[in-house]
Design an enzyme around this catalytic site. Structure first.
Site, PDB file in Angstrom:
ATOM      1  N   HIS A 195       0.822  -1.208   0.000  1.00 29.64           N
ATOM      2  CA  HIS A 195       0.000   0.000   0.000  1.00 29.64           C
ATOM      3  C   HIS A 195       0.855   1.256   0.000  1.00 29.64           C
ATOM      4  CE1 HIS A 195      -3.225  -2.839   0.932  1.00 29.64           C
ATOM      5  NE2 HIS A 195      -3.900  -2.013   0.153  1.00 29.64           N
ATOM      6  N   CYS A 511      -9.674  -2.598 -10.662  1.00 29.14           N
ATOM      7  CA  CYS A 511      -9.155  -1.394  -9.991  1.00 29.14           C
ATOM      8  C   CYS A 511      -7.768  -1.604  -9.384  1.00 29.14           C
ATOM      9  CB  CYS A 511     -10.132  -0.896  -8.930  1.00 29.14           C
ATOM     10  SG  CYS A 511     -10.413  -2.072  -7.609  1.00 29.14           S
TER      11      CYS A 511
END
Ligand code: PEP
Ligand code: MG
Length: 588
Positions: A195, A511
């Site tokens: 992330h 996505c």
């Protein structure tokens, strides 16, 4: 000069000065002060030492009263270390050599920590933590009890084109970096799917992760070149490299200017097939900026970033205000609000936030929808805020990391409960909110036909799908060679989902980060995807590529790669095809 390569997470070239952040979020640089300030620094150090001793004494008394003398005695050992004459002399010696008091304290106490940690004895290694604690206490006295953010800000302000170098950065630390001030970032650890990498790419600043050890070769303020295109970091570059990279910066700028030309054109292939090009955001303000406004909507709003870096648990009103900001910016375009995906590498720093503890394997643990379903009151708060905001625009709700139909049904039931509560309270919400899920666990792919009967839309999260398909930690540089968008196993899973969606007439989007890499655009269109969601910084590039593609050719490409037997072959083939299709454009 020192050169190392790592994993590119955000392209571009940056020239700048090193700002080193250690795992406490800041690093005390070696700072030499003018001779005239030497006495003052000695005085500051002695005062800080006295104040630290008082502080430890107070902690000792409080803990003794609360838990008993034997616990208070832990601080006795800290006091003894603090009052060690040899330690004091070493620090003062450095200050007498014109070190700033902070630098001297940090340098000596770090040496002590390393010595203890390297003794090869688990008990003594623990003492290194005690010394770290003492170091932090003295530094707090010297530097004031400011958060690492304000210390970072001070560092950034005193540096020209700061390039952040760290062993690791958490996603919230990365998100906090202001892209207008930071020129680039590079970390020793991390993989392309982490992330941290995703936030770096969203910031649109050049970034490299997974470089391996290099911080011992760099000092605060050293000149650095970061080549985010080739994944290379150059410390103290020689004149030849500086000259070459000055040219690279110019080439990079002209590439960007070329891409910018596509920003207002429709996202459609050369043969006229319209592709829905959505955007991924982490923060509401991103939706208010040009690129996002020019997209077809928000395909993924990672709402957990509201928690990361917040000082308090966000209230229903905090959630509501954030969602309204995004909806107001996007007008009548769809906004897919993903419910909290906390846990794993996105642990909240909030003391009483719903965080799992002591997990041996956090990516397989209590993360994401599992955490929401375990903490129903937090989940209800979020769902209520989303529903309230739904009257302001085209809201879609998406549940992350769904592994089973039962889990999906529980999440839907929670939503229905909240709707009933709102009905009872007479609070308005849109009756048309569509509810979908992310497909990022292979079990969901295997059961996709059953999900099609209950789900309004799917979005494939390739970042996680890759990690769960190949059993490879998305943030671990040591297994990063396995973490590959090109792996035929991943492509086959994706094909199953898009096919099932087509047959059942359930919209399917993608996505994951894969969509923002032009190497895969042809494959995605050829596999049958007509909706892609990418970070705002990638919109113009992907649009530029789409406008050069022909769907029939993309299908041929997809058929070929589905038959290949390894990721390298797929990747080489896709790169070659892209270069041919975009012959007038230089990507790398
Ligand atoms: C994904 O897994 O692809 C995804 C988009 O979600 P995240 O990266 O936030 O886990
Ligand atoms: Mg995911």
């Amino acid at each position: 000069m020192f050169v190392k390569t790592g994993i590119t997470v955000s392209p571009g070239v940056a020239f700048g000065e090193a700002v080193i952040l250690d795992n406490r979020g800041f690093h005390v640089p070696r700072r030499i002060v003018p001779k005239a300030f030497q006495e003052e620094n000695l005085e500051r150090f002695r005062q800080a030492l006295d104040q630290t001793a008082q502080e430890i004494q107070q902690s000792r008394e409080v803990i003794s009263q609360q838990l008993g003398e034997s616990y208070g005695a832990i601080f006795e050992a800290h006091l003894e270390m603090l009052q060690d004459v040899q330690l004091k002399n070493k620090i003062e010696k450095l200050i007498n050599q014109q070190y700033a008091a902070e630098s001297a304290v940090s340098e000596v106490l770090q040496q002590y920590q390393e010595a203890f940690a390297n003794l090869g004895n688990a008990y003594l290694a623990q003492r290194a933590h005690d010394i770290e604690d003492i170091e932090k206490r003295i530094l707090r006295q010297l530097m004031g009890d400011r958060s690492w953010r304000s210390r970072l800000e001070t560092l950034l302000e005193s540096t020209e084109n700061p390039i952040i170098l760290a062993h690791n950065l958490t996603p919230s630390e990365t998100a906090y970096l202001d892209q207008t001030k930071v020129a680039g970032l590079a970390t020793e650890s991390g993989g392309s799917g982490s992330h941290t990498a995703i936030v770096a790419s969203a910031l649109g600043i050049p970034g490299i992760v997974g470089i391996g050890p290099f911080l011992s070769h760099v000092n605060y303020g050293d000149p650095v070149i970061l080549d985010g295109n080739a994944g290379r970091i150059i410390l103290n570059p020689d004149e030849k490299n500086q000259e070459y990279y000055r040219g690279e910066v110019e080439r990079d700028q002209s590439r960007k200017a070329h891409l910018q030309e596509a920003v207002d054109l429709p996202a459609q292939t050369k043969d006229g097939v319209r592709i829905q090009l959505l955007t991924n955001i982490e923060f509401p303000h991103e939706a208010e900026q040009g690129p996002a406004i020019h997209s077809d909507g928000v395909g993924l709003y990672r709402t957990e970033f509201l928690y990361l870096g917040a000082d308090e648990i966000p209230s229903e009103e905090d959630h509501f205000q954030s969602y309204c900001k995004v909806l107001d910016a996007m007008g009548d375009k769809p906004v897919v609000i993903r419910t909290l995906d906390l846990g794993a590498d996105k642990l909240s720093t909030l003391a009483d936030a719903p965080c799992p503890e002591d997990e041996k394997n956090p990516f397989l643990g209590l993360r994401s929808i599992r955490l929401s379903l375990r903490n129903l009151s937090h989940f209800h708060t979020q769902l209520k805020a989303i529903l309230r905001a739904s009257v302001r625009g085209q809201v879609r709700i998406m549940f992350p990391l769904i592994s089973t139909l039962t889990e999906w049904r529980h999440a839907k039931a929670a939503l229905n409960n909240v709707k009933e509560d709102l009905d009872e309270q007479g609070i308005a919400y849109s009756p048309d909110v569509r509810v979908g899920m992310m497909v990022e666990v292979p079990s969901a792919v295997l059961m996709i036909d059953q999900f099609c009967r209950e789900v309004d839309f799917f979005s494939i999260g390739t970042n996680d799908l890759i990690q769960y398909c190949l059993a490879v930690d998305r943030g671990n540089k040591d297994v990063a060679y396995l973490y590959n968008n090109s792996d035929p196993a991943v492509l086959r899973l994706m094909k199953q989902v898009v096919e099932a969606g087509r047959k059942a007439e359930v919209p399917v989007s993608v996505c994951g980060q894969m969509c923002s890499n032009p190497v895969y655009t042809m494959a995605l269109v050829g596999l049958g995807f007509r909706s892609l969601s990418v970070p705002p910084s990638a919109l113009s590039q992907i649009k530029t590529v789409l406008r050069e593609l022909e769907v029939d050719h993309c299908r041929e490409v997809a058929d070929k790669i589905l038959q290949m037997d390894n990721a390298k072959q797929v990747n080489t083939f896709l790169r070659k095809e892209l270069s041919q299709a975009m012959s007038s454009f230089e990507f790398w």
